[in-house]
Design a protein around this motif. Structure first.
Motif, PDB file in Angstrom:
ATOM      1  N   PRO A 107     -11.740 -35.568  52.019  1.00 24.54           N
ATOM      2  CA  PRO A 107     -10.318 -35.713  51.694  1.00 24.54           C
ATOM      3  C   PRO A 107      -9.436 -34.539  52.121  1.00 24.54           C
ATOM      4  CG  PRO A 107     -11.661 -36.408  49.844  1.00 24.54           C
ATOM      5  CD  PRO A 107     -12.600 -35.823  50.854  1.00 24.54           C
ATOM      6  N   ASP A 108      -9.910 -33.310  51.982  1.00 24.10           N
ATOM      7  CA  ASP A 108      -9.076 -32.160  52.347  1.00 24.10           C
ATOM      8  C   ASP A 108      -8.811 -32.122  53.859  1.00 24.10           C
ATOM      9  OD1 ASP A 108      -8.747 -31.348  49.751  1.00 24.10           O
ATOM     10  OD2 ASP A 108      -9.808 -29.449  49.976  1.00 24.10           O
ATOM     11  N   LEU A 109      -9.797 -32.501  54.667  1.00 20.78           N
ATOM     12  CA  LEU A 109      -9.597 -32.528  56.109  1.00 20.78           C
ATOM     13  C   LEU A 109      -8.666 -33.662  56.483  1.00 20.78           C
ATOM     14  CD1 LEU A 109     -10.161 -31.465  58.918  1.00 20.78           C
ATOM     15  CD2 LEU A 109     -12.226 -32.866  58.964  1.00 20.78           C
ATOM     16  N   ALA A 110      -8.852 -34.818  55.884  1.00 22.71           N
ATOM     17  CA  ALA A 110      -7.972 -35.948  56.152  1.00 22.71           C
ATOM     18  C   ALA A 110      -6.524 -35.596  55.813  1.00 22.71           C
ATOM     19  CB  ALA A 110      -8.431 -37.169  55.357  1.00 22.71           C
ATOM     20  N   GLN A 111      -6.333 -34.853  54.727  1.00 21.55           N
ATOM     21  CA  GLN A 111      -4.987 -34.445  54.327  1.00 21.55           C
ATOM     22  C   GLN A 111      -4.351 -33.531  55.382  1.00 21.55           C
ATOM     23  OE1 GLN A 111      -4.803 -31.951  50.859  1.00 21.55           O
ATOM     24  NE2 GLN A 111      -2.621 -32.323  50.567  1.00 21.55           N
ATOM     25  N   LEU A 112      -5.120 -32.618  55.950  1.00 29.47           N
ATOM     26  CA  LEU A 112      -4.597 -31.733  56.985  1.00 29.47           C
ATOM     27  C   LEU A 112      -4.180 -32.513  58.239  1.00 29.47           C
ATOM     28  CD1 LEU A 112      -7.011 -28.673  56.858  1.00 29.47           C
ATOM     29  CD2 LEU A 112      -4.540 -28.622  56.441  1.00 29.47           C
ATOM     30  N   MET A 113      -4.785 -33.661  58.467  1.00 25.93           N
ATOM     31  CA  MET A 113      -4.495 -34.441  59.668  1.00 25.93           C
ATOM     32  C   MET A 113      -3.319 -35.386  59.487  1.00 25.93           C
ATOM     33  SD  MET A 113      -8.223 -35.318  61.239  1.00 25.93           S
ATOM     34  CE  MET A 113      -7.516 -36.068  62.705  1.00 25.93           C
ATOM     35  N   GLN A 114      -2.798 -35.520  58.277  1.00 19.90           N
ATOM     36  CA  GLN A 114      -1.697 -36.470  58.063  1.00 19.90           C
ATOM     37  C   GLN A 114      -0.352 -35.877  58.330  1.00 19.90           C
ATOM     38  OE1 GLN A 114      -2.282 -38.365  54.286  1.00 19.90           O
ATOM     39  NE2 GLN A 114      -4.134 -39.341  54.994  1.00 19.90           N
ATOM     40  N   GLU A 121      -5.662 -41.366  68.170  1.00 20.45           N
ATOM     41  CA  GLU A 121      -4.842 -42.449  67.618  1.00 20.45           C
ATOM     42  C   GLU A 121      -4.595 -43.605  68.587  1.00 20.45           C
ATOM     43  OE1 GLU A 121      -1.643 -42.326  64.114  1.00 20.45           O
ATOM     44  OE2 GLU A 121      -1.159 -41.118  65.859  1.00 20.45           O
ATOM     45  N   PRO A 122      -4.356 -43.369  69.862  1.00 19.23           N
ATOM     46  CA  PRO A 122      -4.129 -44.531  70.729  1.00 19.23           C
ATOM     47  C   PRO A 122      -5.385 -45.379  70.937  1.00 19.23           C
ATOM     48  CG  PRO A 122      -3.367 -42.501  71.770  1.00 19.23           C
ATOM     49  CD  PRO A 122      -4.129 -42.118  70.548  1.00 19.23           C
ATOM     50  N   ILE A 123      -6.543 -44.814  70.634  1.00 21.53           N
ATOM     51  CA  ILE A 123      -7.799 -45.493  70.930  1.00 21.53           C
ATOM     52  C   ILE A 123      -8.347 -46.213  69.699  1.00 21.53           C
ATOM     53  CG2 ILE A 123     -10.160 -45.159  71.755  1.00 21.53           C
ATOM     54  CD1 ILE A 123      -9.009 -42.636  73.226  1.00 21.53           C
ATOM     55  N   ALA A 167      -3.591 -19.046  59.860  1.00 24.02           N
ATOM     56  CA  ALA A 167      -4.784 -19.871  60.046  1.00 24.02           C
ATOM     57  C   ALA A 167      -4.493 -21.319  59.667  1.00 24.02           C
ATOM     58  CB  ALA A 167      -5.944 -19.321  59.227  1.00 24.02           C
ATOM     59  N   GLU A 168      -3.754 -21.515  58.591  1.00 23.25           N
ATOM     60  CA  GLU A 168      -3.398 -22.877  58.195  1.00 23.25           C
ATOM     61  C   GLU A 168      -2.513 -23.532  59.253  1.00 23.25           C
ATOM     62  OE1 GLU A 168      -1.771 -25.418  54.388  1.00 23.25           O
ATOM     63  OE2 GLU A 168      -1.353 -23.278  54.445  1.00 23.25           O
ATOM     64  N   THR A 169      -1.547 -22.793  59.758  1.00 20.47           N
ATOM     65  CA  THR A 169      -0.693 -23.312  60.824  1.00 20.47           C
ATOM     66  C   THR A 169      -1.527 -23.693  62.039  1.00 20.47           C
ATOM     67  OG1 THR A 169       1.205 -22.020  60.088  1.00 20.47           O
ATOM     68  CG2 THR A 169       1.217 -22.735  62.389  1.00 20.47           C
ATOM     69  N   ALA A 170      -2.452 -22.815  62.434  1.00 24.59           N
ATOM     70  CA  ALA A 170      -3.303 -23.085  63.594  1.00 24.59           C
ATOM     71  C   ALA A 170      -4.155 -24.335  63.372  1.00 24.59           C
ATOM     72  CB  ALA A 170      -4.190 -21.875  63.881  1.00 24.59           C
ATOM     73  N   LEU A 176      -5.399 -29.985  64.523  1.00 24.56           N
ATOM     74  CA  LEU A 176      -5.688 -31.304  63.962  1.00 24.56           C
ATOM     75  C   LEU A 176      -4.618 -32.332  64.313  1.00 24.56           C
ATOM     76  CD1 LEU A 176      -7.223 -30.201  60.570  1.00 24.56           C
ATOM     77  CD2 LEU A 176      -8.433 -31.147  62.551  1.00 24.56           C
ATOM     78  N   SER A 177      -3.379 -31.885  64.514  1.00 26.22           N
ATOM     79  CA  SER A 177      -2.348 -32.830  64.957  1.00 26.22           C
ATOM     80  C   SER A 177      -2.631 -33.298  66.384  1.00 26.22           C
ATOM     81  CB  SER A 177      -0.952 -32.219  64.844  1.00 26.22           C
ATOM     82  OG  SER A 177      -0.740 -31.223  65.821  1.00 26.22           O
ATOM     83  N   VAL A 178      -3.154 -32.407  67.217  1.00 29.65           N
ATOM     84  CA  VAL A 178      -3.513 -32.801  68.582  1.00 29.65           C
ATOM     85  C   VAL A 178      -4.765 -33.686  68.560  1.00 29.65           C
ATOM     86  CG1 VAL A 178      -4.116 -31.987  70.902  1.00 29.65           C
ATOM     87  CG2 VAL A 178      -2.373 -30.774  69.578  1.00 29.65           C
TER      88      VAL A 178
END
Length: 127
Positions: free
Chosen positions: A120-127, A106-108, A90-93, A98-100
């Motif tokens: 903060p926890d969601l932002a961390q998953l996206m980094q 990001e380009p926008i 689930a963490e991998t998924a 979130l990377s996609v």
């Protein structure tokens, strides 16, 4: 001029990055993660995150009704429950989706601008 990511392209990118051990497809994982996020994110944070995503995904986040209290562990456990996965898968998924999301926005817009509006926890998953 930059062309926004399409919904099909979003799902294709998620699916291509998922390990073979995860049986759910990119579309299903994306929608289950977004449903879990909509239950936790504040409406303002959800709008900020969903603004530059394909319309269908932004619409899912537009129904956000959370209080912004989102922990990484709770999100992973809920996704695991929704998809019948163990917590590691689930963490991998979640990280894949979130990377996609990050690639789509990001380009926008500056990613830091979006990350600042998220728990903060969601932002961390996206980094």
């Amino acid at each position: 001029m930059f062309k926004a990511m399409t919904l099909d392209d979003f799902y294709r990118r998620v699916g291509a990055r998922l390990p073979d051990t995860i049986e759910a497809d990119g579309r299903t994982i994306t929608h289950e993660l977004f449903a879990a996020l909509a239950a936790r994110l504040t409406p303002d944070a959800a709008v900020e995150l969903g603004a530059e995503l394909p319309d269908e995904l932004g619409d899912e986040l537009a129904h956000a009704h959370g209080d912004g209290n989102l922990s990484r562990d709770d999100l992973i456990e809920e996704l695991a429950s929704r998809l019948d996965l163990d917590d590691d898968d689930a963490e991998t998924a979640a990280i894949v989706v979130l990377s996609v999301v990050r690639e789509a926005i990001e380009p926008i817009v500056e990613i830091d601008q979006v990350l600042e509006s998220l728990p903060p926890d969601l932002a961390q998953l996206m980094q």
